[in-house]
Scaffold this motif. Structure first.
Motif, PDB file in Angstrom:
ATOM      1  N   ASN A 119      21.255  48.384 -51.973  1.00  0.00           N
ATOM      2  CA  ASN A 119      20.490  49.605 -52.266  1.00  0.00           C
ATOM      3  C   ASN A 119      19.422  49.922 -51.215  1.00  0.00           C
ATOM      4  N   GLN A 124      23.681  57.434 -50.236  1.00  0.00           N
ATOM      5  CA  GLN A 124      24.521  56.888 -51.293  1.00  0.00           C
ATOM      6  C   GLN A 124      25.841  56.375 -50.728  1.00  0.00           C
ATOM      7  N   THR A 127      25.243  53.074 -49.205  1.00  0.00           N
ATOM      8  CA  THR A 127      25.047  52.091 -50.279  1.00  0.00           C
ATOM      9  C   THR A 127      26.379  51.666 -50.875  1.00  0.00           C
TER      10      THR A 127
END
Length: 548
Positions: A119, A124, A127
């Motif tokens: 994270n 995103q 991630t």
């Protein structure tokens, strides 16, 4: 690896059907790499191609099939690298009818420390890519611990890529033939409706069991009088209705740009069987006749000019697996000659000569065998046989007494499942059954039936997948410059995986090669205690296949 796609009015250079690839993320142990693919002039595209075409690289991803399909459609890249899908690994460890999300998998397999490190990425997509990398390491260890790495690498991953190519190749569909069939179905249904309403002396819902029951009572038709002309018309109307709504409608509503119909396959099932949807090409019915008129939807699937369709089908695969597992001497002996195996079994358990086995006795024997394999209860088996549940139970019990090895296999299979909590297929895949030790008698009985069914049906799925992979490897060796996806210049490709049957579209110059390859590789996909014969058929369309 994670592909970034875009669905906008301004499509990127690498696009297909208004969906484009705008970038890709790659992860290594220490860093995240981002390749921008918004323009074909970007130097990243050459790097991406070299990565996917290197046989020394392993690409790890989540739900890889749709990404590989998009990669082929948008960039014309077909992978030569090794593939590692964490969603397939997760499913193999705990089979179910749907795949877990990346979030669910992270919660199940990763520590809070692992998730915290992932994270730290800025986006995103980055991630997700980091999570995929860490999950691969964890899942690889779990596959090793459970002796599942070999089936994962040798069968499950290769077959996922083959299904991608199968979907991209598509099934050849002549929509004119399908439209003509639609019109004939509609006309025949209208004629049957008129005949039914005249006989009933009123209109009613032909699909309603409640309405039909009232009409039968008014006409004094006995419940078991299945040959009554009125009920035959009802049955035929419903059969045509099913063909129209379940099969023809989805096919005719599917837009075809190149005369090929492309269904979506799914391998995330509890038994490991491959299923299809949108449209479901596995549910295309066999040809049937009503009032001397043949209705053949399969004849609408016509090979392109210069090609033929080749079908290769295992003979009684699940029954042979039952014989292998049960090791029943008499059942094994039934497969050592060329006689009809169901006739041989029927004669044995009914204690009559072969020549006295009628078609009804053979059919009853077949229903009982598959009732055992599919885990039918007494009620379901009774409905299939046309008898009440106690008689169905008596017939099944009599069959098991004639083949004691089958009964021992069933008992041992259930006992092992109770002890371990799961069943194991021929290749070592597992299915966990929570209800096997349930205090609820209904749940427990269901789990016991599923234990037997999943062992046999799951093993059949293993064999079919293994055969598919073996055939592909052999064809790539024998047919030089063969493209991964069927094209006008190259045809020797899988176009439908129909459980125990594989279907290929093949150019006429390669027919003999493909016929020999599919028969040899399917027959030798695994070593059982009984032979694995394969029936090969060939023809210009699915509906015109002839045994060769």
């Amino acid at each position: 690896m994670r592909i970034v796609k875009s669905k906008t009015e301004k499509t990127p250079d690498f696009h297909c059907n208004n969906i484009g690839i705008v970038g890709m993320y790659f992860s290594t142990e220490n860093e995240i790499l981002h390749c921008c693919l918004r323009s074909s002039k970007c130097i990243c595209i050459d790097a991406v191609k070299s990565i996917f075409q290197s046989q020394h690289i392993t690409i790890v991803g989540f739900d890889l099939p749709w990404q590989l399909k998009l990669l082929y459609q948008c960039c014309h890249i077909s992978p030569e690298c090794n593939l590692w899908d964490i969603s397939v690994a997760d499913w193999l460890l705990n089979p179910r009818d749907e795949k877990s999300s990346l979030k669910q998998m992270s919660k199940e397999h990763l520590s809070s420390e692992d998730m915290s490190r992932a994270n730290l990425q800025k986006t995103q997509c980055a991630t997700d890519t980091a999570l995929i990398w860490v999950l691969k390491q964890k899942l690889n260890l779990k596959l090793l611990e459970n002796n599942l790495l070999d089936p994962f690498v040798e069968t499950e991953m290769p077959v996922r890529l083959l299904l991608v190519y199968m979907e991209l190749s598509g099934m050849p569909l002549d929509q004119n033939v399908a439209t003509q069939l639609w019109n004939r179905v509609r006309e025949t249904m209208t004629q049957l409706e008129e005949q039914i309403y005249v006989k009933a002396k009123r209109r009613f819902s032909l699909s309603s069991r409640k309405d039909l029951k009232k009409v039968k009572e008014s006409l004094n038709i006995k419940p078991d009088d299945t040959q009554n002309p009125f009920l035959v018309n009802i049955h035929n109307w419903r059969k045509l209705g099913s063909l129209k709504t379940r099969n023809l409608s989805p096919l005719l509503m599917t837009p075809l740009t190149d005369g090929r119909c492309r269904g979506q396959s799914c391998s995330f099932t509890v038994t490991g069987r491959i299923v299809m949807h949108e449209p479901n090409l596995q549910h295309i019915p066999r040809d049937f006749t009503i009032n001397h008129e043949v209705f053949s939807l399969r004849s609408a699937f016509v090979a392109k000019s210069g090609n033929v369709i080749i079908s290769a089908d295992y003979s009684q695969l699940e029954l042979r697996i039952l014989a292998h597992f049960s090791e029943d001497p008499d059942l094994l002996r039934s497969f050592q000659n060329e006689a009809d195996v169901f006739v041989s079994i029927a004669a044995k358990w009914n204690n009559i000569p072969l020549e006295q086995v009628t078609e009804d006795i053979r059919h009853q024997t077949k229903q009982i065998i598959y009732g055992i394999i599919y885990g039918m209860g007494d009620r379901a088996l009774g409905e299939a046989l046309g008898v009440d549940p106690p008689e169905a139970a008596m017939l099944a019990s009599k069959f098991r007494q004639s083949y004691p090895g089958v009964q021992r296999f069933i008992e041992n299979c259930i006992a092992d499942c109770r002890k371990q909590g799961f069943i194991t297929t021929l290749t070592g895949r597992v299915r966990r059954l929570k209800g096997i030790n349930s205090p609820d008698k209904s749940l427990k009985a269901q789990a016991e039936r599923q234990a037997v069914n999943s062992t046999i049906q799951g093993s059949a799925a293993d064999i079919a997948k293994s055969a598919t992979v073996r055939i592909e490897k052999r064809l790539r060796t024998l047919i030089p410059k063969r493209s991964p996806v069927l094209s006008p210049l190259s045809a020797s490709h899988l176009i439908l995986h129909l459980h125990d049957e594989l279907m290929y579209e093949v150019s006429k110059e390669h027919v003999e090669i493909v016929k020999n390859v599919v028969k040899i590789e399917m027959s030798n996909a695994v070593l059982l205690k009984v032979p694995l014969p394969v029936v090969v058929k060939c023809g210009p369309s699915w509906g015109e296949l002839k045994k060769v």
